[in-house]
Design a protein around this motif. Sequence first.
Motif, PDB file in Angstrom:
ATOM      1  N   ARG A   9       0.839  -1.258  -0.033  1.00  0.00           N
ATOM      2  CA  ARG A   9      -0.202  -0.107   0.008  1.00  0.00           C
ATOM      3  C   ARG A   9       0.865   1.322  -0.085  1.00  0.00           C
ATOM      4  O   ARG A   9       0.622   2.398  -0.726  1.00  0.00           O
ATOM      5  CB  ARG A   9      -0.729  -0.074   1.230  1.00  0.00           C
ATOM      6  CG  ARG A   9      -1.939   1.189   1.233  1.00  0.00           C
ATOM      7  CD  ARG A   9      -3.002   0.863   2.465  1.00  0.00           C
ATOM      8  NE  ARG A   9      -2.421   0.634   3.530  1.00  0.00           N
ATOM      9  CZ  ARG A   9      -2.133   1.599   4.386  1.00  0.00           C
ATOM     10  NH1 ARG A   9      -2.403   2.943   4.021  1.00  0.00           N
ATOM     11  NH2 ARG A   9      -1.524   1.542   5.594  1.00  0.00           N
ATOM     12  N   PHE A  10       2.010   1.166   0.800  1.00  0.00           N
ATOM     13  CA  PHE A  10       3.001   2.323   0.747  1.00  0.00           C
ATOM     14  C   PHE A  10       3.552   2.558  -0.490  1.00  0.00           C
ATOM     15  O   PHE A  10       3.506   3.658  -1.080  1.00  0.00           O
ATOM     16  CB  PHE A  10       3.869   2.216   1.887  1.00  0.00           C
ATOM     17  CG  PHE A  10       5.034   3.158   1.781  1.00  0.00           C
ATOM     18  CD1 PHE A  10       5.152   4.376   2.321  1.00  0.00           C
ATOM     19  CD2 PHE A  10       6.395   2.683   1.102  1.00  0.00           C
ATOM     20  CE1 PHE A  10       6.102   5.362   2.277  1.00  0.00           C
ATOM     21  CE2 PHE A  10       7.120   3.728   1.039  1.00  0.00           C
ATOM     22  CZ  PHE A  10       7.209   4.802   1.447  1.00  0.00           C
ATOM     23  N   ALA A  13       0.619   3.977  -3.122  1.00  0.00           N
ATOM     24  CA  ALA A  13       0.236   5.291  -2.853  1.00  0.00           C
ATOM     25  C   ALA A  13       1.347   6.403  -3.222  1.00  0.00           C
ATOM     26  O   ALA A  13       1.180   7.432  -3.935  1.00  0.00           O
ATOM     27  CB  ALA A  13       0.033   5.649  -1.404  1.00  0.00           C
ATOM     28  N   ASP A 260       5.781   6.164   7.709  1.00  0.00           N
ATOM     29  CA  ASP A 260       4.286   5.732   8.300  1.00  0.00           C
ATOM     30  C   ASP A 260       3.243   6.628   7.894  1.00  0.00           C
ATOM     31  O   ASP A 260       3.314   7.966   7.431  1.00  0.00           O
ATOM     32  CB  ASP A 260       4.266   5.329   9.527  1.00  0.00           C
ATOM     33  CG  ASP A 260       3.190   4.200   9.811  1.00  0.00           C
ATOM     34  OD1 ASP A 260       2.475   3.815   8.926  1.00  0.00           O
ATOM     35  OD2 ASP A 260       3.562   3.509  10.822  1.00  0.00           O
ATOM     36  N   ASP A 261       1.931   6.248   7.836  1.00  0.00           N
ATOM     37  CA  ASP A 261       0.784   7.145   7.553  1.00  0.00           C
ATOM     38  C   ASP A 261       0.732   8.384   8.352  1.00  0.00           C
ATOM     39  O   ASP A 261       0.358   9.338   8.011  1.00  0.00           O
ATOM     40  CB  ASP A 261      -0.368   6.184   7.632  1.00  0.00           C
ATOM     41  CG  ASP A 261      -0.674   5.412   6.361  1.00  0.00           C
ATOM     42  OD1 ASP A 261       0.263   5.277   5.383  1.00  0.00           O
ATOM     43  OD2 ASP A 261      -1.409   4.282   6.743  1.00  0.00           O
ATOM     44  N   ASP A 262       1.041   8.242   9.636  1.00  0.00           N
ATOM     45  CA  ASP A 262       1.198   9.324  10.562  1.00  0.00           C
ATOM     46  C   ASP A 262       2.317  10.540  10.350  1.00  0.00           C
ATOM     47  O   ASP A 262       2.512  11.414  11.092  1.00  0.00           O
ATOM     48  CB  ASP A 262       1.073   8.758  11.938  1.00  0.00           C
ATOM     49  CG  ASP A 262       1.983   8.022  12.284  1.00  0.00           C
ATOM     50  OD1 ASP A 262       3.029   7.690  11.324  1.00  0.00           O
ATOM     51  OD2 ASP A 262       2.212   7.441  13.411  1.00  0.00           O
TER      52      ASP A 262
END
Length: 454
Positions: A9-10, A13, A260-262
């Motif tokens: 997913r990383f 995106a 990371d997403d955050d």
Amino acid sequence: MPDEFNYVRFLQATKREAESALEQRRREWTENWDLYHNRFDFSKKAEWQSKIPVSDFAQKVDTAAGILKQAQMGAPDFYVVEAEGEADKEKAPTIKRLEDVWLRLANFEVTFTDALKLGGIVDLVPLRVTWPEQVTEEVVFPQSSPLTMLMDMLPEAQFQEVVRSGLRIELADPFKISIDPSGRNRYLIEETETDLDQLREMAQRSPKSWDLGAVERLEASASKATEEWRERQQQGLAPAESPPWRKKITLSTFWGDIVDDDGTLKARDQTFTVADGKEVVGKPRAIPYWHKILDRIYPNKRGPIIWASLNRIPLSPVGKGMATDSKGYAYALCEFTNALIDQATFAAINAYELDVDLLVQPEQLENGIYPGKTFLKKGNVAGDRPLIKSVPLGQINPMALGVVNFLDNGLQNATGVTKYVQAAVPQKQTPTLGEYQGRQGQSLSSLNMIARNV
């Protein structure tokens, strides 16, 4: 790094961000490739209209590549190795000789020439610089090879290792390279294609770098797809586009920082590979190349990939090639030249007006009018009224040739390859030597700037 991190997913995106930024440019690059190969769309023209692909854009790109190559590699020693301290001065000549050998083995001159040509067509020229982990083939060189000079410097075992583990410099596909559009060089993604058996062989040879379990899962999925393909082929629904043994795998390799997403930095200077967008076959690990330290210095390098453009654009990670400013002139020159040919055809071949009432046998018109054609004419019907009369369809507008010259000069100026640096047929009115040298210097000034940038 925790195992729950979703690398697939990383990567997807991140790749979407990069591809959306280059989407418009890649469409233009496709047009540029057609222009280089002299492919024009004449599908909307009538059958009688001229459809000659008139363009010397490819010749200008090749000429510019030759000039730039001569400027970069014309001297016998086109680069130097400088020592940082007094103790290293004695090592510099040996290192220079070693690098000469590796560049020859890597076929650098040919690759560099192809890169210059590619830079004239597209805006992004990527080179892949790698040092393979192992080359198993025994290499035998003639006595005239430059490698023979290494025998006097290195022990036999070390010499064989140098020969086997050679430097590789390869031209990467710019359509398959995705870079950080922000210009901060956080990542680069390269897409390549391989066969399943080759991927399995790499995983077996380097288990520390490749996940053999992920490859086996990919193989099971490919086997299922093959069975479905065979069933469809038996039903006449699947075309045999490739042999059954060739199971193509698309690899997307990430080079850069993993976040990371955050927004938390997970790891810096990492690499991993995803196959067919679903399996992480290349294990996440630190970039193995020592020259990764240069990624923080040069904004146009990530992992083994270094990229450049012939013309730099301020504040942009991607510059522009020769086609960006010149293809409008090239297309217009082709269209207008063909239109001029159509006009010349009308001016040279007249239409004919025929008095049917004067014909004895009107069926003689079935095959048209051509030189030497004989008609039977009725006598004393209308006095001296002619049977056939030519009708001029027009003449060439003298201003049209001026437009052609204007477009041709615009194409020369946009590419930087004018008639003063390109081989051309001598004209009746030629400039003096001083004028010629002055105009040639002006033409070469833009190419000299490109050579310095490269």
